[in-house]
Every structure is written in C-alpha cells, then in structure tokens.
Write a protein that holds these residues in place. Structure first.
Motif, mmCIF file in Angstrom:
data_model
loop_
_atom_site.group_PDB
_atom_site.id
_atom_site.type_symbol
_atom_site.label_atom_id
_atom_site.label_comp_id
_atom_site.label_asym_id
_atom_site.label_seq_id
_atom_site.Cartn_x
_atom_site.Cartn_y
_atom_site.Cartn_z
ATOM 1 N N VAL A 106 0.850 -1.190 0.000
ATOM 2 C CA VAL A 106 0.000 0.000 0.000
ATOM 3 C C VAL A 106 0.886 1.240 0.000
ATOM 4 N N ARG A 157 -9.111 1.256 1.899
ATOM 5 C CA ARG A 157 -9.710 2.217 0.979
ATOM 6 C C ARG A 157 -9.454 3.654 1.445
ATOM 7 N N GLU A 158 -9.659 3.881 2.743
ATOM 8 C CA GLU A 158 -9.417 5.220 3.273
ATOM 9 C C GLU A 158 -7.963 5.635 3.064
ATOM 10 N N LEU A 201 -5.866 4.585 0.763
ATOM 11 C CA LEU A 201 -5.582 4.867 -0.643
ATOM 12 C C LEU A 201 -6.187 6.199 -1.057
ATOM 13 N N GLU A 202 -7.359 6.497 -0.531
ATOM 14 C CA GLU A 202 -7.982 7.761 -0.919
ATOM 15 C C GLU A 202 -7.265 8.960 -0.323
ATOM 16 N N ASN A 203 -6.519 8.743 0.716
ATOM 17 C CA ASN A 203 -5.760 9.837 1.327
ATOM 18 C C ASN A 203 -4.267 9.538 1.268
ATOM 19 N N LEU A 204 -3.859 8.909 0.191
ATOM 20 C CA LEU A 204 -2.484 8.440 0.112
ATOM 21 C C LEU A 204 -1.489 9.590 0.224
ATOM 22 N N THR A 219 -13.897 14.523 4.215
ATOM 23 C CA THR A 219 -13.726 13.681 3.009
ATOM 24 C C THR A 219 -13.118 12.359 3.366
#
Lengths: 886, 177
Positions: free
Chosen positions: B20, B110-111, B113-116, B177
C-alpha cells in the motif's frame, strides 16, 4: 482536502478491491503531469497528479532518465503556487526523484527562499530537501542558514537541520564539524527530539576524540537529558566509554551508577536500554547484573509482546555466559513456553535449556514436544541446537534427548531443519560413546525414507566410518544395501562406497559384501558400476579372502587433503599428454575468502548490486607469474606465497610491499612497487638486499623492473638460495634503487636524462611461519588419533602477562601460521581456559597437527601447553622451537 | 551512525500482502524485487498472528520486525538485529496512531488509498534517512494536517476573522472527506 483521485462509484462498497488507483498507467500519468505547466495552476489537481506519480514510484515503477528529468522540470514550476499542501507534495516528490547535480541548480534558489521563509514548515522541509539533494559546493553557500536553523526556536526546524547534519557528516565532515557550537547549544534544548538529534550529531562530530566523548558523557550523565531517545543514546555512548576505558576492574567501574539509575527511568525504552547495556558489560559481576535481571524479569510478565520479546532475548544472551544469574527468572520463563508469539516461546525454551539442571530435563522435553509441531522451521533449528548443547552438558540424559531428536527427524520438515537434526545426532554419536549405536540406528531408519540426496550421502559416508567399529556391524548392511535398490544414482554410489568400507574393516563380512558389490556391477549408472569394480579389485574380491592391507585402508578412509577448488582448477588446466596427472602438483594452500564488507552507511544504492569481482586466485597467479621468469623456472614447485608485507608507510612517494615465495631450496622476494608521483618516471628499478643478518641465504638472481610510470604498479624480484628443506630464517634490509626522470605533466613525456636515486625501505623477515601451509582438516579428533602418538612432543610454556586470553591465542596462531580448526580460534568471553586446534603442512610436505591448551595463571599471566603431532619427529621439534623462540 | 537507533524501513501492506505504501531507509534491499521479497517474507511470517490489540514482534534474517494490524491493513517497522525493540515499537505506534488521527478513526485500505498523499507526508515526517524524526502521533498528524490551513495568501494579508473562517472551512472539508 484529499479528494478521491478518480470518480467514485456510488455503490463502490460492492466492489471488493476498489482502489482509486485502479488501472493506473505510467504513460497516462506522465501526460497528466503537463498540468504543472499551466499558467493558472490548480493546486488540488496538481497534488493529485503528484500523488499518482508517488504511488507509481512506491509500487516499484521506475522512470527513465528522460521521464524523470521531464517530471522534475515540470515539478519545479509548482514553486509558483503558494498552496502549502501542494508545496509539501513538491518537497516529497523532489526527494523521490533524487535529481542530478545540474538539475539541482534549478530548484536551489526556490528552496533557499523557502529556507529563509517565515513559515516554519517551509523552513524545516526546505532544509531537509536541499540537504538531501545538494553536493558540497552548494553547502558552503547555505551553511550560514543551517547554523541558524540548528538553534531555531521552532523544534521542527532545529531537528530538520540537525538530522540533515547527521547525514551530511558522512559526505562533508569538515563543514559539519564547524557547527559544533550551535549543536552544543541545541543539546540543551527543551524540545525532546531536538535534544536527541543534537546529541546524536554532537557525538558523531566528536567520535574520534575519546577525551571529548568522555567529557560529553560525564557532563550529560549528571542529568540534563529529558528525551527518552536521547537518554538511550547517552546509555550507548556511556557503555562505549566504559568499554574503551582501560580500567576493567569492576569495583570502580565508571558510570555504572548512571546505568543503574536509568533502570528506574519512567520510559520503558530507557529501562531496557540500560538493562541491556549492563548485561553486555565486559566481565560483568553478578552483583552488577542483579538489578538489570530484576527489571528484565518484570518485563517477562508484561502484557506487551514487544517487552516480553526484548527481555527474553536479552536474558537468552546472558544465559550463555552467566546461566546462574538467569535461573531466578525460570518460573516466569516457563510460563512463556506457551506464549502466543512463537519467537518469544522459542527464546524462552532455549534459555531454559541453557539454565536448566539435569533433573528438569525430562519435564522440559515433554513441554517442548507439544510445542514443536506449531513453530516454524527456523525456530525448530534453534531448539535442536539448544538440545544438542544440553545433551553434551548432561551426557547421562542422552537417551531421552536422542529419542526426541529421532522423533522430530521423522516428522515433516525442510532441508535446513533436517540437516540440523542430523548434524546434532552425528555430533552426539561422536562425543558420547554410549549414544553411538542407538544414534546410528536412528540415522539408518531416517535414510530409509529421506528425500534429501545430500543428507543420505552424508549419512552413508558417516555410517561407513562408524558402522564397522560397532559391536554388530552386520545389522547396518541391510539399510545400506536397500539404498542400492531404491535410490538415485548419487545415493547408490555412496552406498557402494559404504559397503566397501564395511568389507575392508570387517573380515567376516567380506564374502557377503563381495556378493552385494558384484550385483552392483550391473547398475545402469556409470559411477556406481565404476565404484563397484574399483572396490572389488582393491579388496581382492575376485580371489580368496585376504587380509585388508594398510594401503587399501588408507585408500578407502584417507581424506583427500587437497582443497577441492584447487583440484578442480588443476584438472581443468591439465592437458592430455604422455605425462599422467600428478595429484601432488595440486597446490594445497587454502584460499581465504575475503569477508564481504558491510556497505558503508550513507552510500547511494547502486541499483545493480553487482559485487566487485574478487581477486583472482593468488596461488595460481603467483605460480604462473614465477614460472614465466626463466631465472626462477628451475626452482621447482612453489611451496607457499606469503601475504603482501608493506615496506613503506602509507602515502609515501613510492609504495612498496613484498611477497615472500618459498621454494624447497630457494626464496624469491617479489617487490610490488607503485610510483605515486605524477611528475616522475622511474627506470631500471631494483631492490638492493642486504642479507648479512640472514646467514643461510645467498643471493642468486635478481630481476629489475625496466620502467615504473606513475600509478601503474610493477614488480621486481630478488631470489636467494637456502639449504634445501630446512626452515632457514633471517632478516633482510632493503634499498630501492632506480633512475628517476622528470615527466612533463601536460604532455606526459619524460625527459631524456635521469638521475640515479635511492629510497630506504623497511626491513623484511623470513620467519618460521613462512614454512607452514594453512591446511585445515575436517575432523580434528580423527586426524589427531590416526596420526598417533609416535612423533608427539608435549611441553609447557609461560606466555607472561597478556591483554586477554584471546589475544594470546591469536598471537600463537599468527606465530605458527597454521589453520585453526573447528572454530577453536574464537575464545568465548570471560573464559579462563581455552583449547585451540591447529593444522598445517610443514615444508617437505609433512602434515602437522597442534593442540594448544591455554589457561590463565593469576590475573593476567597466560600459560600454554603445546602438543604437536606430525609424521616426522624433527618437524614436531621444529614447531616447539618456533614457539620457544617466538 | 552506528550507535544511533536506525529504522530500516516502514511498510504498510494490505490483507493480501500487497504494497500500500512503503518507505525504505537502508541499502539492504537495493532493488524493487529485493524489497518485494522482503515484504512477502514479512507478510507470510506474520500473517497467522494476531497483532490487533498489542503490537507484535518477530525476528528473521537478522532483522527485528514490529508489526500491528487493523482492518485490512498490516503495519510493519523493521530495524537491525541489535536495535532496541522498544524504540522500534514506539515508531510503529507513532505511525499507527498518526494514521488513525489523520483518517479520523476509519483506518482501512480504501481510506488510506484515498488519502495516500497524507500517508506519504506522514511517512516523511516520522523518519528521515533512517533517523527517527518524531514518534508522537499528535505531533505527526498535526504536521501533516497543518498544511490545509493556509489558502495560498499569507495570513498577514487576511483579517483575523477571514483567516479563521478559511481555516475552519478547510479543516472541516479535509476531515469530512
């Protein structure tokens, strides 16, 4: 702020592996990076693209040089935006791209502007980025700002500068060392991590100045360190000072009180660091150990696995040297056998095995048996090794321990694990006579169902040596002959050899063995058939039963005392001709592999990871070199070449080292010369050797070096005659003589006229060790016993006061120049006596074995008992003479 | 350098062992395939353990690895074999808690990756070239989040009320977000 990078599906929950980066492609993202060039920058969009680029790099994607340069230039445009979030991503991106020197220039001014910005976050990050990518030249320009930053009131800025300083110290020490006043000030900082970083940097600046480190430690141990991490550092520096201080007397060990005080610190990492430091003190006393053991014992029952692991790992190490000190923890330790974390359980078991006494063995074994099935192979190996040493400690318990080993041998397991078990059984058989027969039977049963060819052949070989000596050798034959039916060719061939050994040793079995061997003549593998034929002939299988001759036994059981690598090389070089291959022409010198050096910290990854090509085989190279010189061609076979001995100090005008080549009746000195002055060309280089302190040597030839240009090494040789076969010793003084010519550095051409000049070199000695080859034996005890006591010479020597036992052992090994066997050159810490086994070959091809027994006599005096066995008593005497005069 | 506590790498994998976010600070793994091999080994060795309440620890190939799992995420911190285990654990805890703060408690793949971008910044703030920069999760998360406070123009050019309004708005947006 972070928006999803691709449009979200409304019902994405149904999609199992939803990822915003699904289907991401390098080419497309590189296209997207063009938004960096837009006149109106959209910070959020730019951030998203950078995140995608970082994601790609993070996943192992690589950019080509062109792509990286393009991205880098595009990213530099983003300094125009004032968006802090975007700027942070730009910083990370630049670090990841690690731009080249000419690219760095582009961002330097932007970063320098940020470095002096009012925003703390800009200053801190710009410093870290700039220091990461900069080279020495730029550093002098920004040095002023860095010094300011170190004492900046914002801790983040100060830490950034200090940590960058730690990294820069590797590449630009002279610059960073100028900051020590500021760093010293930062050590007093109230911010915990600033103090930690400052202390790390200050120590590194001063690490080569023992006095300064001493001062640093003694002022800080008085208690002004607040940060736990800094306190850990201080503990490490303190134990280093303790280690290096000459005073090893425990009574007044400096700083011990500080370490003990740290055991009551409130931070666990400090408590543990201190406890570990105490257990690692040299010659630690039980009184010093006790408080450390007590806190570690408390950790053993902690709810945190990390604490339990740290404590049990440290106690495990202590148990090797001070088993008694750890016994207090045994109850807590036993409860750890069932720990969820298998690393902890394994360490607990092995510690218990080390500290346990004879009566607790059976109980422990029961617990271990339950636990073996659910741990990984590598832990099982640790357990097996612990059981092996336990068995050697309590030989009476061999029955239950051997049973345990044979049980686990039957269970599933990988090669390394099985090998560890087999090795352990073999060692137990060798060292505990009562365990021999059961052990051999366990091994026999194992090869009935063994999937590893290597192990099968090893066991068969071992059976061949040990089996015939047992009370009833015939019971092993069945197991061995089964192999000939059921296994692959390698194992079959090994089984044939083993059968032959039984035949040779046990006369009553001979006729039956012959029957079996004859059956092997029809095997479909060449090697198996060849071996069977060979053994039938050597053992006289075609005629009546005859007594097995000594030379046959030597042929079957004698070890090949030639390194296999050398044999392989010689065989490759051998060209079919009238002359048959002579096994005695194979060099016997063992080539020592240089240990792979650890990579220096701070070095950039090379990417390829290709190790530099090792030096070519020196023995072969020397032999080739010498035989190519006609003057030395008739000296016969090269016996030994020494390691190069430096005859000049480092960094002098001319660097010279010498290699001593020993022949039976001659010695050749090979002088390797290097000219380190670019403006000079040396011609007609010779070494004038004065052998007046080496009476038995007479100079017979010398070979000058015609020309020695700058920085390309050349050799000159001098040869001496000496009495044949004797270890003549002596001292030689050397003078380098040459004609020196000036060289024009611009054209590289030398002037025509030269001046004769001389250069004094250091003295050179031929010592007794030059006449002994390092040749190891695989099993010293066997070799020792088969050599017999006929030519044994034993005497005792006092070696006088020595630094340590290890130092004395090494001195004697160096003096004799022999090969230490079975790892006996390593002296365990704190031991009061030690036995060291050496083997070698003396000039004239005489095998020599040496057993050295060292003991401490009084506080520092070392006494040594020297037992020498060889094939020739004059050689045994010669070894004693070397020691007596050395 | 040898006496200073050093972090060899920080690794964040998903529940299948896929990468990740990772950061290597040591030359021990020069190529990407060496890194992947290490991650695979670490993942398989720790897969069956439960490291959901307390950080767990293991040792292999002469490295000490501390690790902690949450949801479908596996956090690892690696140090040399002689490193103080508790220091490694404090770095792991700092990283783990900081990610929790940044993602407002919803920590899953998921969280992350969305805030990578925030996760990368977080890694950047914890360790620099192997040296521990910060272990306090609040400070780390604070540094990562702070940049969303500024709207491009320097504060001096805004009135206090304006500045506060912008700050509040941006903060809520980033947190929601």
């Amino acid at each position: 702020m972070a928006q999803p990078l691709v449009k979200k599906d409304d019902d994405r929950d149904d999609e199992a592996d939803y990822s915003p980066f699904l289907g991401i492609e390098k080419g497309a993202v590189l296209q997207e990076a063009r938004v960096f060039n837009d006149p109106q920058l959209d910070p959020r969009r730019c951030s998203q693209v950078i995140t995608k680029l970082l994601y790609l790099l993070n996943q192992g994607e690589t950019f080509t040089k062109v792509e990286a340069t393009e991205v880098f230039f595009a990213v530099t445009k983003l300094f125009q935006s004032k968006d802090i979030g975007l700027r942070r991503m730009v910083y990370v991106m630049i670090k990841e791209l690690s731009p080249s020197a000419d690219e760095v220039i582009i961002v330097t001014s932007s970063l320098m502007k940020d470095m002096t910005s009012k925003t703390d976050m800009y200053r801190a990050n710009a410093i870290r980025v700039l220091c990461r990518i900069t080279d020495g030249t730029l550093l002098t320009q920004i040095e002023r700002y860095l010094k300011q930053a170190i004492v900046d009131k914002n801790p983040v800025v100060a830490s950034a500068a200090l940590v960058s300083g730690i990294h820069l110290l590797q590449t630009n020490p002279e610059i960073v060392k100028r900051w020590s006043n500021e760093v010293q000030e930062a050590v007093q900082s109230r911010a915990a991590l600033v103090q930690f970083h400052a202390l790390a940097l200050l120590h590194q600046i001063r690490q080569n100045d023992r006095l300064a480190v001493n001062k640093l430690v003694s002022s800080l141990t008085k208690g002004s360190v607040r940060s736990p991490l800094a306190q850990c550092l201080l503990i490490r520096y303190t134990s280093q000072v303790i280690r290096e201080s000459a005073n090893t007397q425990a009574a007044d060990r400096p700083f011990y009180d500080f370490l003990e005080g740290c055991l009551r610190h409130k931070a666990e990492m400090v408590i543990f660091e201190a406890a570990r430091a105490i257990t690692e003190l040299n010659c630690v006393t039980t009184r010093e150990l006790t408080p450390a053991i007590t806190v570690l014992q408390l950790f053993l029952s902690s709810s945190k696995p990390v604490l339990r692991f740290a404590a049990v790992r440290t106690l495990n190490k202590v148990a090797m040297t001070h088993p008694m000190a750890v016994t207090n923890c045994n109850i807590d330790m036993e409860s750890l056998i069932s720990d969820q974390n298998r690393s902890i359980a394994t360490l607990a078991i092995t510690t218990l095995l080390k500290t346990g006494n004879e009566s607790s063995v059976d109980r422990l074994m029961k617990q271990i048996t339950n636990f073996m099935s659910d741990i990984a192979d590598e832990f099982k190996i640790v357990v097996v090794e612990a059981i092996r040493s336990l068995c050697l400690k309590f030989p009476l318990k061999h029955r239950s321990l051997m049973n345990f080993l044979s049980n686990i041998l039957r269970e599933e397991g990988g090669f390394d694990y099985k090998k560890a078990i087999v090795d352990s059984i073999v060692i137990l058989i060798r060292d505990i006579p009562e365990a021999k027969e059961t052990g051999l039977l366990h091994l026999c049963e194992f090869i009935e169902d063994c999937e590893f060819t290597y192990l099968s052949t090893q066991i068969l070989h071992f059976l061949g040596i040990e089996g015939p000596k047992t009370s009833d050798p015939s019971k092993y034959i069945r197991y061995i002959y089964n192999r000939v039916h059921l296994e692959n060719a390698t194992v079959r061939a090994a089984a044939v050899s083993t059968l032959a050994k039984f035949g040779a040793m046990v006369d009553t079995l001979k006729p039956r063995i012959f029957v079996l061997l004859r059956r092997c003549l029809f095997d479909n593998d060449d090697e198996v058939r060849d071996r069977a034929t060979l053994y039938l002939n050597t053992l006289g299988g075609d005629g009546a039963v005859v007594q097995t001759g000594e030379d046959v036994k030597e042929f079957l059981f004698g070890s090949l005392d030639i390194p296999l690598v050398n044999l392989e090389n010689s065989l490759k070089n051998y060209e079919p001709s009238e002359e048959s291959f002579d096994i005695y022409s194979v060099p016997r010198e063992v080539k020592t592999q240089p240990l792979a050096e650890k990579k220096a910290p701070g070095k950039k990854p090379t990417g390829l990871g290709a190790p530099p090509a090792g030096p070519p085989s020196t023995v072969d190279a020397y032999e080739k070199l010498l035989s190519s010189i006609p003057e030395f061609a008739n000296f016969g076979k090269l016996f030994k070449s020494s390691a190069p001995v430096e005859l000049t100090e480092a960094e002098t005008e001319y660097a010279v080292n010498v290699v001593k080549h020993i022949f039976d009746g001659h010695v050749v000195f090979q002088y390797n010369c290097t000219n380190t002055i670019p403006e000079q060309l040396l011609e007609n280089v010779t070494v004038i050797v004065d052998a007046s302190e080496a009476e038995e040597f007479a100079e017979v030839a010398s070979k000058p070096l015609r020309s020695l240009p700058y920085d390309s090494p050349g050799q000159t040789f001098v040869a001496f005659e000496k009495p044949e076969g004797t270890p003549a010793i002596g001292k030689f003084s050397n003078m380098l003589r040459f004609i020196v010519k000036e060289v024009d550095p611009s054209t590289g051409e030398a002037e025509d006229d030269g001046v004769e000049d001389e250069y004094q070199l250091e003295e050179l000695e031929v010592v007794a060790a030059d006449y002994i080859l390092k040749v190891g034996v695989s099993n010293f005890r066997n070799a020792w016993e088969s050599m017999g006591a006929d030519c044994e010479r034993i005497d005792e020597y006092g070696l006088g006061p020595r630094e340590s036992l290890a130092e004395a052992v090494n001195a004697v090994i160096d003096l004799l120049g022999m090969q230490p066997c079975e790892g006996t050159e390593v002296v365990p810490n704190n031991s009061r006596s030690h036995t060291c086994l050496l083997s070698g070959v003396y000039i004239g091809n005489v095998k020599v074995l040496v057993r050295l027994q060292f003991g401490l006599d009084g506080p520092k005096d070392v006494a040594m008992k020297l037992a020498v066995r060889s094939e020739d008593e004059s050689v045994s005497d010669a070894i004693h003479e070397i020691v007596a005069s050395g | 350098m040898d006496l200073c506590p050093l972090i060899k790498n920080i690794i964040l994998l998903d529940s299948e062992g896929k990468r990740v976010a990772v950061k290597y600070y040591s030359d021990d793994w020069p190529t990407n395939s060496a890194k992947e091999a290490f991650e695979k080994a670490v993942f398989t060795k720790t897969q069956k353990t439960s490291a959901r309440n307390e950080a767990e620890i293991t040792m292999f190939d002469n490295y000490v690895v501390v690790y902690k799992f949450v949801q479908d995420l596996h956090f690892f911190v690696t140090g040399g074999e002689n490193e103080n285990e508790i220091i490694l654990a404090s770095v792991l805890q700092g990283f783990f808690d900081a990610v929790g703060l940044i993602l407002r408690g919803t920590v899953d793949k998921r969280e992350v990756l969305e805030n990578l971008d925030l996760i990368f910044l977080c890694l950047d703030e914890i360790v620099d070239g192997g040296i521990v920069l910060e272990t306090d999760a609040d400070v780390i998360a604070g540094k990562v989040a702070s940049h969303s406070m500024d709207d491009g123009a320097p504060f001096s050019e805004q009135t206090i009320t304006q500045a506060l309004a912008t700050a509040r708005e941006r903060l809520t947006r980033s947190l929601l977000t």
